[in-house]
Design an enzyme around this catalytic site. Sequence first.
Site, PDB file in Angstrom:
ATOM      1  N   VAL A   1      28.932 -75.136  39.864  1.00  0.00           N
ATOM      2  CA  VAL A   1      27.776 -75.852  40.418  1.00  0.00           C
ATOM      3  C   VAL A   1      26.565 -74.928  40.415  1.00  0.00           C
ATOM      4  O   VAL A   1      26.653 -73.756  40.045  1.00  0.00           O
ATOM      5  CB  VAL A   1      28.060 -76.386  41.845  1.00  0.00           C
ATOM      6  CG1 VAL A   1      29.312 -77.254  41.852  1.00  0.00           C
ATOM      7  CG2 VAL A   1      28.172 -75.275  42.852  1.00  0.00           C
TER       8      VAL A   1
ATOM      9  N   SER B   1      29.442 -66.340  29.484  1.00  0.00           N
ATOM     10  CA  SER B   1      28.291 -66.297  28.596  1.00  0.00           C
ATOM     11  C   SER B   1      28.536 -67.161  27.370  1.00  0.00           C
ATOM     12  O   SER B   1      29.658 -67.328  26.933  1.00  0.00           O
ATOM     13  CB  SER B   1      28.030 -64.861  28.151  1.00  0.00           C
ATOM     14  OG  SER B   1      27.031 -64.854  27.157  1.00  0.00           O
TER      15      SER B   1
ATOM     16  N   LYS C   1      28.009 -59.335  33.662  1.00  0.00           N
ATOM     17  CA  LYS C   1      27.316 -60.481  33.060  1.00  0.00           C
ATOM     18  C   LYS C   1      25.801 -60.309  33.193  1.00  0.00           C
ATOM     19  O   LYS C   1      25.038 -60.600  32.278  1.00  0.00           O
ATOM     20  CB  LYS C   1      27.780 -61.790  33.723  1.00  0.00           C
ATOM     21  CG  LYS C   1      26.960 -63.031  33.368  1.00  0.00           C
ATOM     22  CD  LYS C   1      27.035 -63.340  31.877  1.00  0.00           C
ATOM     23  CE  LYS C   1      26.464 -64.669  31.432  1.00  0.00           C
ATOM     24  NZ  LYS C   1      25.399 -65.333  32.087  1.00  0.00           N
TER      25      LYS C   1
ATOM     26  N   HIS D   1      24.650 -57.756  30.719  1.00  0.00           N
ATOM     27  CA  HIS D   1      24.696 -58.424  29.409  1.00  0.00           C
ATOM     28  C   HIS D   1      23.389 -59.183  29.176  1.00  0.00           C
ATOM     29  O   HIS D   1      22.765 -59.073  28.121  1.00  0.00           O
ATOM     30  CB  HIS D   1      25.899 -59.368  29.356  1.00  0.00           C
ATOM     31  CG  HIS D   1      25.796 -60.449  28.320  1.00  0.00           C
ATOM     32  ND1 HIS D   1      24.996 -61.559  28.492  1.00  0.00           N
ATOM     33  CD2 HIS D   1      26.356 -60.571  27.100  1.00  0.00           C
ATOM     34  CE1 HIS D   1      25.079 -62.313  27.400  1.00  0.00           C
ATOM     35  NE2 HIS D   1      25.901 -61.746  26.562  1.00  0.00           N
ATOM     36  N   ASN D   2      22.961 -59.943  30.163  1.00  0.00           N
ATOM     37  CA  ASN D   2      21.714 -60.698  30.026  1.00  0.00           C
ATOM     38  C   ASN D   2      20.513 -59.765  29.895  1.00  0.00           C
ATOM     39  O   ASN D   2      19.595 -60.044  29.128  1.00  0.00           O
ATOM     40  CB  ASN D   2      21.510 -61.627  31.220  1.00  0.00           C
ATOM     41  CG  ASN D   2      22.407 -62.850  31.165  1.00  0.00           C
ATOM     42  OD1 ASN D   2      23.471 -62.817  30.561  1.00  0.00           O
ATOM     43  ND2 ASN D   2      21.993 -63.933  31.794  1.00  0.00           N
TER      44      ASN D   2
ATOM     45  N   GLU E   1      20.344 -58.524  26.500  1.00  0.00           N
ATOM     46  CA  GLU E   1      19.862 -59.634  25.661  1.00  0.00           C
ATOM     47  C   GLU E   1      18.322 -59.684  25.680  1.00  0.00           C
ATOM     48  O   GLU E   1      17.689 -59.870  24.632  1.00  0.00           O
ATOM     49  CB  GLU E   1      20.478 -60.933  26.197  1.00  0.00           C
ATOM     50  CG  GLU E   1      20.098 -62.199  25.493  1.00  0.00           C
ATOM     51  CD  GLU E   1      20.697 -63.419  26.229  1.00  0.00           C
ATOM     52  OE1 GLU E   1      21.903 -63.407  26.557  1.00  0.00           O
ATOM     53  OE2 GLU E   1      19.946 -64.378  26.487  1.00  0.00           O
TER      54      GLU E   1
HETATM   55  P1  NDP Z   1      23.521 -76.955  37.092  1.00  0.00           P
HETATM   56  O1  NDP Z   1      23.222 -75.536  37.413  1.00  0.00           O
HETATM   57  O2  NDP Z   1      22.415 -77.815  36.643  1.00  0.00           O
HETATM   58  O3  NDP Z   1      24.222 -77.622  38.374  1.00  0.00           O
HETATM   59  C1  NDP Z   1      24.541 -79.001  38.414  1.00  0.00           C
HETATM   60  C2  NDP Z   1      25.901 -79.193  39.074  1.00  0.00           C
HETATM   61  O4  NDP Z   1      25.906 -78.652  40.400  1.00  0.00           O
HETATM   62  C3  NDP Z   1      26.249 -80.663  39.194  1.00  0.00           C
HETATM   63  O5  NDP Z   1      27.631 -80.812  38.972  1.00  0.00           O
HETATM   64  C4  NDP Z   1      25.879 -80.946  40.631  1.00  0.00           C
HETATM   65  O6  NDP Z   1      26.563 -82.050  41.180  1.00  0.00           O
HETATM   66  C5  NDP Z   1      26.339 -79.683  41.300  1.00  0.00           C
HETATM   67  N1  NDP Z   1      25.761 -79.462  42.617  1.00  0.00           N
HETATM   68  C6  NDP Z   1      24.474 -79.156  42.906  1.00  0.00           C
HETATM   69  N2  NDP Z   1      24.328 -79.007  44.234  1.00  0.00           N
HETATM   70  C7  NDP Z   1      25.538 -79.232  44.801  1.00  0.00           C
HETATM   71  C8  NDP Z   1      26.013 -79.211  46.130  1.00  0.00           C
HETATM   72  N3  NDP Z   1      25.215 -78.911  47.153  1.00  0.00           N
HETATM   73  N4  NDP Z   1      27.318 -79.499  46.339  1.00  0.00           N
HETATM   74  C9  NDP Z   1      28.134 -79.782  45.307  1.00  0.00           C
HETATM   75  N5  NDP Z   1      27.738 -79.793  44.023  1.00  0.00           N
HETATM   76  C10 NDP Z   1      26.454 -79.533  43.776  1.00  0.00           C
HETATM   77  O7  NDP Z   1      24.718 -77.053  36.028  1.00  0.00           O
HETATM   78  P2  NDP Z   1      25.027 -76.209  34.705  1.00  0.00           P
HETATM   79  O8  NDP Z   1      26.230 -76.838  34.122  1.00  0.00           O
HETATM   80  O9  NDP Z   1      23.822 -76.015  33.855  1.00  0.00           O
HETATM   81  O10 NDP Z   1      25.407 -74.750  35.255  1.00  0.00           O
HETATM   82  C11 NDP Z   1      26.464 -74.531  36.171  1.00  0.00           C
HETATM   83  C12 NDP Z   1      26.507 -73.069  36.549  1.00  0.00           C
HETATM   84  O11 NDP Z   1      26.746 -72.313  35.380  1.00  0.00           O
HETATM   85  C13 NDP Z   1      25.199 -72.531  37.124  1.00  0.00           C
HETATM   86  O12 NDP Z   1      25.487 -71.542  38.092  1.00  0.00           O
HETATM   87  C14 NDP Z   1      24.528 -71.880  35.948  1.00  0.00           C
HETATM   88  O13 NDP Z   1      23.646 -70.855  36.345  1.00  0.00           O
HETATM   89  C15 NDP Z   1      25.728 -71.334  35.211  1.00  0.00           C
HETATM   90  N6  NDP Z   1      25.536 -71.112  33.784  1.00  0.00           N
HETATM   91  C16 NDP Z   1      24.830 -71.980  33.031  1.00  0.00           C
HETATM   92  C17 NDP Z   1      24.660 -71.770  31.675  1.00  0.00           C
HETATM   93  C18 NDP Z   1      23.909 -72.742  30.860  1.00  0.00           C
HETATM   94  O14 NDP Z   1      23.719 -72.469  29.667  1.00  0.00           O
HETATM   95  N7  NDP Z   1      23.484 -73.861  31.410  1.00  0.00           N
HETATM   96  C19 NDP Z   1      25.253 -70.602  31.000  1.00  0.00           C
HETATM   97  C20 NDP Z   1      26.049 -69.795  31.848  1.00  0.00           C
HETATM   98  C21 NDP Z   1      26.163 -70.044  33.193  1.00  0.00           C
HETATM   99  P3  NDP Z   1      25.895 -83.535  41.129  1.00  0.00           P
HETATM  100  O15 NDP Z   1      26.273 -84.074  39.768  1.00  0.00           O
HETATM  101  O16 NDP Z   1      26.563 -84.256  42.233  1.00  0.00           O
HETATM  102  O17 NDP Z   1      24.426 -83.374  41.300  1.00  0.00           O
END
Ligand code: NDP
Length: 475
Positions: free
Chosen positions: A74, A128, A182, A185-186, A189
């Site tokens: 999340v 990553s 990690k 790593h960033n 990058e």
């Molecule tokens: P987001 O960071 O956009 O988060 C969205 C998700 O978080 C949804 O499933 C949402 O649920 C949930 N969420 C938000 N608030 C809450 C809460 N209070 N309680 C429960 N669930 C909650 O999703 P990403 O997939 O982009 O990234 C997930 C994680 O991975 C993040 O920490 C991100 O930094 C990390 N990451 C992302 C990368 C990328 O390329 N995007 C790469 C590597 C790591 P709902 O659907 O109910 O809103």
Amino acid sequence: GTARIAVTGLATMGSNLARNLARNGFRVAVHNRTPARTRALVEQHGHEGDFVPAETLPDLVAALQRPRQIIIMVKAGQPTDAVIDELADLLEPGDMIIDGGNAHFADTRRREARLRERGLHFVGAGISGGEEGALNGPSIMPGGSAESYQHLGPVLETIAAKVDGQPCCVHVGPDGAGHFVKMVHNGIEYADMQLIAESYDLLRHVGGLEPAAIGEVFRTWNSGDLESYLVEITAEVLGHVDAATGKPLVDVIADQAEQKGTGRWTVQEALELGVPVTGIAEAVFARSLSANTDQRAAVRAAFPEAEQAAAKAPEGLVEDVRHALFASKVVAYAQGFDEIRAASQTYGWNIDLGAMATIWRGGCIIRARFLDRIRAAYDRDPELASLLVDDYFASAVEQAREAWRRVVVAAVRAGVPTPGFSSALAYYDALRAERLPAALVQGLRDYFGAHTYRRVDRDGSFHTLWSADRSEVSA
Ligand code: NDP
């Protein structure tokens, strides 16, 4: 329950990770705060493997074999804490919570300590490779207890990217070690991209080459020592023409770089640890500078006169830039590995530096041939004072040295900013110097603040009585 592992948080990263697990034959329980996402995942991708959808967190927990393993994907920060708190109340001693988000390692340390008190394992895992990596094989950097890795390792190593048959996943070390690695790593990058961007700028504005031709140069470089994902995609971006204008795309993209914060974290931690990661710092500052459009416009207006461009590109510039890029890149990686080593010592993580190079070879953005060399360097000598002194890198930098200086001189003459190249060269020159002007800094500190200095010829601390007779006393 019968599911091997669970994922909660099914946005881009979580759903792709769940699919990766399912495709690899793991029965995976899936949950999302908003259940529509869970249903959508199972509807669209249910045929790819064995998914167990759960409407609530208690359902998710009930779906799992013990010890339970739940991956949280999340939003980083407060949402992650909220989900951890809720899960902790539902789990039993020996169960594992894995945070695959981009958490700050200090948060991971705090969460791990808190959950350990309750008998739970908390694994901060750096992941990553973006959405593509999550689906097809990311680079995974898990921290946490060795015991948790015994359960989790086989699963994570299965879904990770593979290079030469080896998984890009290894147990990094206790508590925050995975998220720290990690983060660095960033940071690396950032530095790598800045150096690539400077190479492009030089070839364009000193070398007089057009973007498409520079793209071809990068394509050639990608078959040598510089072979890497970032060099490969640089060729792609530079070769791309904007459909709307017919111009090279790079000429119509606004020249203001954005950032999400991991580069800044890397530099902040390096400042705390006292590790000069100048390459990463310059890259972070270069992005900030580029974004200051008003300030840039004001300064540009105050100094309208262009530097005198050389009539003709310096002989051998392309090859010189290649050397400068390689040498500067060695410096950036050397600094990043120094930061990991310093943190490992400070926090007692016992990180195997060579193994970190191994798991970055695939799945992640900085994947590169180069990393095999880094692994070999730390395999030869785990106590290496700096990557720069490893035989392979030392001879590569030695070979590059004159070209590196010519490139920086040409850049300075032409007024092309190359903070990455220049600071990397300064770092190398400073580390090699017989005597540094730090001696004068110590003299000044003693003069205005009686901060004392040490001498080259005698032990002890000394102070000169600057405002009296200027005799020296032992401090
Ligand atoms: P987001 O960071 O956009 O988060 C969205 C998700 O978080 C949804 O499933 C949402 O649920 C949930 N969420 C938000 N608030 C809450 C809460 N209070 N309680 C429960 N669930 C909650 O999703 P990403 O997939 O982009 O990234 C997930 C994680 O991975 C993040 O920490 C991100 O930094 C990390 N990451 C992302 C990368 C990328 O390329 N995007 C790469 C590597 C790591 P709902 O659907 O109910 O809103």
